[in-house]
Design an enzyme around this catalytic site. Structure first.
Site, short mmCIF file in Angstrom:
data_model
loop_
_atom_site.label_atom_id
_atom_site.label_comp_id
_atom_site.label_asym_id
_atom_site.label_seq_id
_atom_site.Cartn_x
_atom_site.Cartn_y
_atom_site.Cartn_z
N HIS A 150 0.80 -1.23 0.00
CA HIS A 150 0.00 0.00 0.00
C HIS A 150 0.83 1.28 0.00
O HIS A 150 0.26 2.37 0.16
CB HIS A 150 -0.91 0.05 1.22
CG HIS A 150 -2.00 -0.97 1.21
ND1 HIS A 150 -3.24 -0.73 0.68
CD2 HIS A 150 -2.01 -2.24 1.65
CE1 HIS A 150 -3.99 -1.81 0.81
NE2 HIS A 150 -3.26 -2.74 1.40
N LYS A 188 -8.35 14.15 4.56
CA LYS A 188 -7.49 12.96 4.59
C LYS A 188 -6.49 13.14 5.72
O LYS A 188 -6.44 14.21 6.34
CB LYS A 188 -6.76 12.75 3.26
CG LYS A 188 -6.11 14.02 2.67
CD LYS A 188 -5.56 13.78 1.29
CE LYS A 188 -6.59 13.90 0.19
NZ LYS A 188 -6.82 12.67 -0.55
N ARG A 189 -5.70 12.10 6.00
CA ARG A 189 -4.67 12.27 7.02
C ARG A 189 -3.75 13.43 6.64
O ARG A 189 -3.56 13.73 5.46
CB ARG A 189 -3.84 10.98 7.14
CG ARG A 189 -4.51 9.92 7.96
CD ARG A 189 -4.78 10.38 9.37
NE ARG A 189 -3.59 10.34 10.17
CZ ARG A 189 -3.32 9.41 11.06
NH1 ARG A 189 -4.18 8.41 11.27
NH2 ARG A 189 -2.20 9.42 11.76
N LYS A 192 0.68 14.78 1.04
CA LYS A 192 -0.71 15.06 0.67
C LYS A 192 -0.95 16.56 0.45
O LYS A 192 -2.00 16.98 0.00
CB LYS A 192 -1.66 14.49 1.72
CG LYS A 192 -1.62 12.95 1.78
CD LYS A 192 -2.61 12.41 2.78
CE LYS A 192 -2.43 10.93 3.08
NZ LYS A 192 -3.10 10.05 2.11
N THR A 242 -8.59 6.69 -1.96
CA THR A 242 -9.93 6.13 -2.14
C THR A 242 -10.99 7.21 -1.90
O THR A 242 -12.10 7.13 -2.43
CB THR A 242 -10.18 4.93 -1.20
OG1 THR A 242 -9.68 5.27 0.09
CG2 THR A 242 -9.50 3.69 -1.70
N LYS A 286 -14.78 8.30 -3.76
CA LYS A 286 -16.04 8.60 -3.04
C LYS A 286 -16.61 9.94 -3.51
O LYS A 286 -17.81 10.08 -3.74
CB LYS A 286 -15.79 8.63 -1.53
CG LYS A 286 -15.38 7.28 -0.96
CD LYS A 286 -14.80 7.37 0.44
CE LYS A 286 -14.06 6.07 0.78
NZ LYS A 286 -13.19 6.19 1.95
C1 26V Z 1 1.83 2.09 8.50
C2 26V Z 1 2.01 2.19 9.85
C3 26V Z 1 3.38 2.26 10.37
C4 26V Z 1 3.55 2.25 11.83
C5 26V Z 1 2.39 2.47 12.70
C6 26V Z 1 1.03 2.34 12.16
C7 26V Z 1 0.91 2.25 10.68
C8 26V Z 1 -0.35 2.20 10.12
C9 26V Z 1 -0.52 2.09 8.78
C10 26V Z 1 0.57 2.05 7.96
C11 26V Z 1 0.35 1.86 6.51
C12 26V Z 1 0.34 3.05 5.71
C13 26V Z 1 0.00 2.68 4.33
C14 26V Z 1 -1.34 3.20 3.88
O1 26V Z 1 -2.22 3.49 4.64
N1 26V Z 1 -1.46 3.29 2.59
C15 26V Z 1 -2.65 3.81 1.96
O2 26V Z 1 -3.43 2.72 1.51
C16 26V Z 1 -4.61 3.12 0.85
C17 26V Z 1 -5.38 1.87 0.52
O3 26V Z 1 -4.69 1.12 -0.41
C18 26V Z 1 -4.28 3.95 -0.38
O4 26V Z 1 -5.49 4.38 -0.96
C19 26V Z 1 -3.44 5.16 0.00
O5 26V Z 1 -3.03 5.83 -1.15
C20 26V Z 1 -2.22 4.69 0.79
O6 26V Z 1 -1.49 5.79 1.27
#
Ligand code: 26V
Length: 795
Positions: A341, A528-529, A534, A636, A640
């Site tokens: 992701h 968004k975050r 971003k 995503t 929406k």
């Molecule tokens: C990473 C970490 C690292 C440490 C602590 C908690 C945590 C939580 C989540 C993540 C993953 C980050 C990756 C992510 O959220 N990617 C997003 O995924 C979406 C669904 O595929 C996508 O639409 C977004 O573009 C992408 O940034």
């Protein structure tokens, strides 16, 4: 189960009366909740029976996050009871939407990744596919955000109540998880076996949430694990109170980071709990035919957070079932598949070897062996050092989870075409060359049942009146609306609904945050975050430019716009928090300026979450999707907004590229550098923001104001923002894309000046959005990766 409104009313009133004389909204909520659970229960039981009888192949979607949002209204919707219940309650003097407002949403996710998992659950059940989720039951979901002096503050969010929770405890399915301990070889009946001696046992107890598919026929299961003290012998050398505290900690909180790799032991404990508990649970149902595991189940790991499933499945097969390595590896690598992701370097998970070695000694040995055998297989292939480096799982005391996940799975996918290409050609080039048929693309999707049918009942009603209801089952049929983009009556109805959704949002904001918004202004929404890539910073800098121009140029009096922001910053992400502070400061200045406020209004929605998104998205005119090209894997939210008829202002990034492809660039506002240009600059280190400042008087002036502190409160805030743009070389190319972004905004104003044309473009967006339903995504995963068979429900 009831079949008519009258029956519902009767049953509801009887139950309410049994609860006593006090007829509060809370009682009504409780009653409706209980009734809904009973309706769901029947189908849930039947679905499970069907799966068992047919021995259908099951998919297990493992994810550290499931951001499901509120459940009550969505379940009623999917059961097709929503309107009946709404009318029935109406006649009893109750408002369903007010009852829905009492539900605290379970915020068990950070953003895109967790919300995607929730959309996938909805689509699996709606397509009548046997697919279930495994996740964690965090006591505290993502923190609640409040602003104090414009700064983000974080409070814990506790979503679990004393009664009437969304989930059901399944004590009978609890399993024990071993942490720490020593690895020893012991003599078993069938030879030597590896065993973990003296581990610290933690009990994982599952809580089940029913996932109700469209029409209520199929109800799958989302199983969330909670850590508790185990009944097995307590760990040696640790006080029981300490053990108790540490155990409760494991599923106490969701990690509030999104894309920052943290490497904390607690997170490793969470990840292993998820993998080990889920696999023990799966294997207990397939003990008799483990050989056929890849035919009877598929496991999808959502990013690398559940990548320990690879060594854990190996451990179970080798240690618990006495398989040899080759057989175990063959079954494991035909069972697990992996979705990537992100390509952001800081989000790629890496674990310190020592950490894994001490917490999970047996798992560490297995990872080491996977790495050793993989490296051995490369020996006669004459790879250069750089390639070997990219292909190593363990290197310099660090375990690279993405490499482990690729090596240990049979399919690897990116989440949008561009993202998959970048993975294949750059980030994972060497792995792709090593495993040429492993990589594939599955562009993300969103469930149109929550994001259109539920969140925008008025618009979906209009669509059904216009093209019939088949689009709900086959969302690509939304394309039939294309024809109506020329129909004046339809366009007018669309505009009326947009205004209504704006009014509903205004009402919600007024009640929640006491904010007053002009309903006739353009609603431009950036939710968004908060993250550098971003580029919320670019949005606010542009608003500052507009403000300057309004003040400077008495002929510039643009159509009123309301710029909405919403989103949380990770508590440790200092830069993102500084951007939040700055937006709030700019908002105070602009909103209180008697001249500027006639044209510009900034609204920062506090505590952005799924529920807020359901209010914001249907009310949007403009969708801000402005990430630095190459950085957003998919996005995503963009889908929406499109499905609700907003027009996108966006870069060629992630799934935006496919949105533009579907709707045509003439029905969107595309700007900025392309991914290749960005990556070229990054490779050559050839971007210098100072050149932009020196060659552009408007940006130069803006920078001077920033340096002076005109736009910030306190020197620290100004220093931080200026520091990133100037001294850190503007890593997200904000200044580089700023003018092109401003021009795209000018085009928006021009287009909005013609309301009919604007509505036409909006309708074309809806018509082209069907492909972004997660039903399409899930069907593609099923066809190409999981090979599931539809199990028609009896209904
Ligand atoms: C990473 C970490 C690292 C440490 C602590 C908690 C945590 C939580 C989540 C993540 C993953 C980050 C990756 C992510 O959220 N990617 C997003 O995924 C979406 C669904 O595929 C996508 O639409 C977004 O573009 C992408 O940034």
């Amino acid at each position: 189960m009831f079949t008519s409104k009258e029956e519902f009313k009767k049953s509801f009133t009887n139950r309410l009366e049994l609860k006593g004389t006090e007829k509060s909204l809370e009682r009504a909520h409780e009653t409706l909740w209980e009734m809904t659970c009973e309706w769901v229960q029947e189908s849930w039981k039947r679905t499970n029976q069907l799966y068992e009888e047919n021995q259908d192949k099951q998919l297990y979607y493992m994810s550290i996050e499931f951001l499901i949002g509120r459940v009550l209204g969505q379940n009623l919707q999917n059961l097709n009871f929503y309107n009946m219940v709404k009318e029935g309650l109406d006649e009893l003097g109750l408002e369903l939407s007010e009852i829905e407002e009492l539900e605290i949403e379970p915020g068990l996710g950070n953003g895109g990744l967790g919300r995607l998992a929730a959309c996938f659950m909805d689509s699996l059940a709606s397509l009548e596919l046997p697919g279930h989720g495994y996740g964690l039951r965090y006591r505290g979901g993502l923190f609640t955000q409040h602003f104090v002096n414009g700064n983000q503050t974080e409070q814990p969010t506790n979503w679990i109540k004393d009664t009437n929770n969304v989930d059901t405890r399944r004590e009978d399915l609890a399993v024990d998880i071993p942490y720490y301990g020593e690895v020893q070889l012991v003599m078993g009946l069938d030879g030597m076996r590896t065993k973990i001696e003296n581990p610290e046992w933690v009990k994982a107890v599952p809580y089940d949430i029913p996932i109700v598919g469209a029409n209520g026929g199929t109800v799958n299961t989302l199983r969330l694990w909670q850590a508790e003290v185990s009944d097995r012998s307590p760990s040696v050398g640790k006080e029981y109170a300490v053990y108790e505290r540490e155990t409760a900690h494991i599923t106490d909180r969701l990690y509030p980071d999104d894309s920052l790799e943290t490497g904390k032991i607690l997170r490793l404990k969470q990840q292993y709990l998820l993998c080990s508990a889920s696999l023990q649970n799966i294997i207990s149902n397939h003990k008799s035919s483990l050989e056929k595991l890849p035919d009877s189940i598929a496991i999808q790991i959502n990013d690398t957070h559940p990548a320990l499933a690879v060594p854990e499945l190996m451990r179970i097969l080798i240690d618990d079932y006495a398989w040899d390595w080759e057989r175990a590896w063959d079954v494991t690598t035909r069972t697990i598949s992996y979705t990537n992701h992100t390509i952001l370097e800081e989000a790629m998970e890496k674990w310190d070897s020592h950490l894994i070695q001490s917490l999970l000694p047996r798992i560490y040995l297995i990872i080491e062996e996977i790495d050793r055998r993989f490296k051995e297989s490369l020996q006669n292939q004459e790879k250069d050092d750089e390639t070997l480096h990219k292909l190593s799982i363990i290197e310099n005391g660090v375990i690279k989870m993405a490499v482990l996940a690729v090596v240990g799975s049979y399919k690897v996918n990116g989440v949008a075409k561009l993202h998959t290409e970048i993975l294949k050609k750059r980030e994972m080039k060497e792995l792709n060359e090593q495993f040429p048929n492993k990589f594939h693309n599955k562009t993300n999707g969103i469930t149109h049942r929550r994001w259109l049918i539920k969140a925008n009942q008025e618009l979906s009603g209009l669509i059904t009146e216009t093209i019939g209801s088949q689009w709900m089952k086959e969302p690509e049929r939304l394309s039939e609306l294309h024809y109506f983009s020329q129909n004046q009556n339809f366009l007018q109805d669309f505009q009326t609904i947009k205004s209504l959704k704006k009014e509903q949002l205004i009402h919600h904001l007024q009640r929640d945050q006491n904010i007053i918004v002009d309903p006739s202004s353009i609603f431009d929404i950036h939710i968004k975050r908060f993250h550098g890539y971003k580029r919320q910073l670019m949005n606010i800098l542009h608003i500052q430019m507009l403000y300057d121009r309004i003040k400077r140029d008495s002929t510039y009096r643009p159509y009123p716009r309301t710029f909405f922001f919403g989103g949380k910053a990770a508590p440790s992400y200092h830069f993102a928090k500084q951007v939040i502070k700055m937006i709030n400061t700019v908002a105070t200045k602009v909103n209180n300026d008697p001249l500027a406020r006639q044209h510009l209004h900034i609204v920062f929605v506090e505590n952005y979450n799924v529920t807020q998104a359901e209010y914001l998205i249907p009310a949007a005119d403009v969708s801000e999707q402005i990430s630095t090209a190459s950085k957003e894997a998919s996005g995503t939210g963009n889908m929406k907004f499109m499905m609700n008829g907003a027009l996108t202002i966006g870069t060629f990034d992630g799934a935006n590229v496919e949105i533009f492809e579907q709707v045509g660039q003439e029905n969107a506002f595309v700007f900025g550098m392309r991914a290749e240009q960005v990556m070229e600059y990054e490779k050559n280190h050839s971007y210098n923001p100072k050149e932009i400042i020196e060659s552009d008087v408007e940006i130069e002036k803006l920078m001077e104001e920033l340096v002076k502190g005109d736009w910030t409160e306190g020197k620290a805030n100004a220093d931080f923002i200026v520091g990133q743009l100037l001294h850190d070389g503007d890593p997200y190319f904000v200044l580089k894309d700023l003018q092109s972004y401003a021009k795209a905004h000018e085009k928006i104003l021009d287009a909005y000046a013609n309301p009919v044309k604007w509505a036409e473009m909006g309708v074309k967006n809806i018509a082209a959005s069907g492909i972004f339903s997660s039903d399409r995504t899930i069907q593609q995963y099923s066809d190409d990766v999981w090979h599931l068979t539809k199990v028609p429900s009896i209904y």
